[in-house]
Design an enzyme around this catalytic site. Structure first.
Site, PDB file in Angstrom:
ATOM      1  N   THR A   1      41.489  32.166   4.926  1.00 23.96           N
ATOM      2  CA  THR A   1      41.912  33.441   5.504  1.00 23.96           C
ATOM      3  C   THR A   1      43.272  33.869   4.964  1.00 23.96           C
ATOM      4  OG1 THR A   1      42.855  32.247   7.389  1.00 23.96           O
ATOM      5  CG2 THR A   1      40.612  33.079   7.635  1.00 23.96           C
TER       6      THR A   1
ATOM      7  N   LYS B   1      32.241  34.025   5.922  1.00 18.04           N
ATOM      8  CA  LYS B   1      32.503  33.071   4.839  1.00 18.04           C
ATOM      9  C   LYS B   1      31.650  31.811   4.992  1.00 18.04           C
ATOM     10  CE  LYS B   1      36.962  33.093   5.603  1.00 18.04           C
ATOM     11  NZ  LYS B   1      37.034  34.204   6.579  1.00 18.04           N
ATOM     12  N   THR B   2      31.626  31.249   6.191  1.00 17.41           N
ATOM     13  CA  THR B   2      30.810  30.053   6.429  1.00 17.41           C
ATOM     14  C   THR B   2      29.331  30.359   6.248  1.00 17.41           C
ATOM     15  OG1 THR B   2      32.480  29.194   7.974  1.00 17.41           O
ATOM     16  CG2 THR B   2      30.270  28.247   8.097  1.00 17.41           C
TER      17      THR B   2
ATOM     18  N   ARG C   1      31.582  38.712  13.725  1.00 10.82           N
ATOM     19  CA  ARG C   1      31.721  37.711  14.795  1.00 10.82           C
ATOM     20  C   ARG C   1      32.025  38.383  16.130  1.00 10.82           C
ATOM     21  NH1 ARG C   1      35.827  33.347  13.263  1.00 10.82           N
ATOM     22  NH2 ARG C   1      34.080  32.648  11.975  1.00 10.82           N
TER      23      ARG C   1
ATOM     24  N   ASP D   1      36.481  24.478   4.658  1.00 13.49           N
ATOM     25  CA  ASP D   1      37.001  25.626   5.381  1.00 13.49           C
ATOM     26  C   ASP D   1      38.518  25.509   5.514  1.00 13.49           C
ATOM     27  OD1 ASP D   1      36.898  28.011   6.707  1.00 13.49           O
ATOM     28  OD2 ASP D   1      36.170  27.193   8.610  1.00 13.49           O
TER      29      ASP D   1
END
Length: 367
Positions: free
Chosen positions: A188, A94-95, A247, A139
C-alpha cells in the site's frame, strides 16, 4: 489445487503438469497454503466473494489486459512468469489478483506477509520449501526487515539462498539452489520499497479506485453470491457510499443484508439501503461519523480553517495519525478538504454538504 493429507499427516500438493512435485510444506506460523477452490462439496461461505479467474474480476480493465498478456506469454513459453508487484490503496483487490494469478497458472500459492517474517531465517525456510513454478505472495512487502530483503534480492534474481552453517570464525556459507518460482508482492506504500527490491520485479501493477459504474457491477455480483435481491437503484446507492473501494462495498452490502433479514425484506430497495446505512452513520457521500466530525470541527469551530492537525485531532477526540491516515485521504480526494502550508481548510463542497453557510475567512483568503 486442493490440498490432500498423506499417510504421514503432512500436506502435499498434487502434480501440476510436469512442473510440480509433492511438497510437505513449511510449518512456520507466518505461512499458510491457500486453495482458491472449495474442497469437494464444501459450501462457499458468505466471505467467499473473490472471483477465481481473471475474466470474473470486475474493474481495473487496463490492469486486467496487462495481466492477461503477462500470463499468456508465460504459459506459451512454459515457464513461470516474472516476479511482479501489486501496488495501491487497501481494499482494491491485490490479494484477490494474486489468488487469481495462481489459479490461472494452475499452481499452488504460499501466502505470508512482511510483518510476519521476523528474521532472514524465516524467509530462507519458506524459500527452500518452494516447488518449481510455485507462487509466493508477500503482503505488505514494504515491511520486510532489512536482512530478509537482502536475502530476497538473491533469491528473486539468482534463485538461490546462502545458508550459514556454524558460528564464529568457523562459520561457512553454503549456497542452496532454488527451483524457479514467482514472487508476487503487494504494498500500500510503494514509495517505502527500497530501489534494489523494486527493480527486481519484472512488472508493477497499479490499482486505482473504482468508479461508481464498476462498483455497481461488483455489488450486483456479490449480492448474487450472498443471495441478496437488490431492487432498482439499490446497487447504485451502495456504490455512491463505498469510497471507490470494493472491500467497503462488500462490507456495506453485508450490513444491508442484515437489515433486510431483521426487517423480513425479500428485496432490498433504495429506501432500505438508506435506512440501513443511516443507522451506521454513513451518509450519501460515504462519509462516516469521524469524517463528519472533522468537517464540522473545521467549519464551526475554526471558521473553515486553516487549522493545524494537532488542534483538529484534539477537537474531534482522535489521534492525529488516525485523522491524517483514515479521514483526510478520502476527504481530500473528494474535494471536501484542502491541505495547505497553514493547515487544513474546508472547501465550498464541505460547507454545502453540511448545510452551512461559508464564513468570511474561507479558502480564497489564503491565495
Amino acid at each position: 489445487m486442493a490440498m490432500k493429507t498423506n499417510e504421514s499427516g503432512s500436506r502435499a500438493i498434487g502434480n501440476v503438469g510436469d512442473m510440480m512435485v509433492s511438497n510437505d510444506g513449511a510449518r512456520e506460523e507466518s505461512l499458510r497454503m491457500v486453495s482458491s477452490q472449495p474442497l469437494d462439496n464444501e459450501p462457499v461461505s458468505d466471505e467467499e466473494l473473490r472471483p477465481h479467474v481473471l475474466d470474473g474480476f470486475i474493474g481495473q480493465p487496463r490492469l486486467k489486459a496487462q495481466l492477461q498478456l503477462f500470463l499468456e506469454a508465460a504459459r506459451k513459453r512454459d515457464v513461470p512468469p516474472d516476479h511482479f508487484l501489486l501496488a495501491g490503496p487497501p481494499g482494491l483487490g491485490k490479494t484477490t489478483l494474486a489468488m487469481i494469478v495462481a489459479n490461472e497458472l494452475g499452481v499452488p500459492i504460499r501466502v505470508t506477509s512482511g510483518p510476519a517474517i521476523q528474521h532472514a531465517g524465516d524467509l530462507a525456510s519458506i524459500l527452500s520449501s518452494l516447488d518449481a513454478g510455485e507462487v509466493l505472495f508477500i503482503d505488505e512487502i514494504h515491511r520486510l526487515p532489512r536482512p530478509a530483503e537482502e536475502l530476497l534480492y538473491i533469491a528473486m534474481e539468482d534463485f538461490r539462498v546462502d545458508v550459514m552453517v556454524g558460528k564464529g570464525p568457523g562459520a561457512s556459507s553454503i549456497p542452496l539452489t532454488l527451483p524457479r518460482f514467482t514472487v508476487i508482492g503487494a504494498t500500500t506504500r510503494e514509495g517505502m520499497l527500497p530501489s534494489p527490491l523494486r527493480a527486481r520485479f519484472g512488472f508493477t501493477a497499479h490499482l486505482d479506485f473504482y468508479p461508481h459504474e464498476e462498483l455497481e457491477k461488483l455489488i450486483e455480483r456479490s449480492a448474487s453470491v450472498l443471495g441478496v435481491t437488490l431492487g432498482p437503484g439499490a446497487a447504485h446507492q451502495l456504490s455512491l457510499r463505498s469510497r471507490g473501494t470494493p472491500r467497503i462495498a462488500n462490507r456495506l452490502l453485508r450490513r444491508v443484508r442484515d437489515w433486510a433479514i431483521v426487517h423480513d425484506l425479500h428485496e432490498v430497495d433504495v429506501n432500505a439501503v438508506r435506512d440501513a446505512l443511516a443507522l451506521y452513520q454513513i451518509d450519501s457521500e460515504g462519509l462516516d461519523r469521524l469524517d463528519i466530525a472533522v468537517l464540522k470541527a473545521i467549519c464551526t469551530n475554526f471558521a473553515g480553517g486553516p487549522v493545524g492537525l494537532n488542534n483538529l485531532s484534539a477537537m474531534v477526540g482522535e489521534e492525529s495519525e488516525t485523522v491524517e491516515t483514515v479521514c483526510e485521504p478520502y476527504l481530500v480526494r473528494e474535494g471536501f478538504l484542502i491541505r495547505t502550508p497553514k493547515g487544513r481548510v474546508a472547501t465550498a463542497k464541505a460547507w454545502t454538504h453540511l448545510g452551512l453557510e461559508p464564513q468570511e475567512n474561507d479558502v480564497n483568503k489564503l491565495f
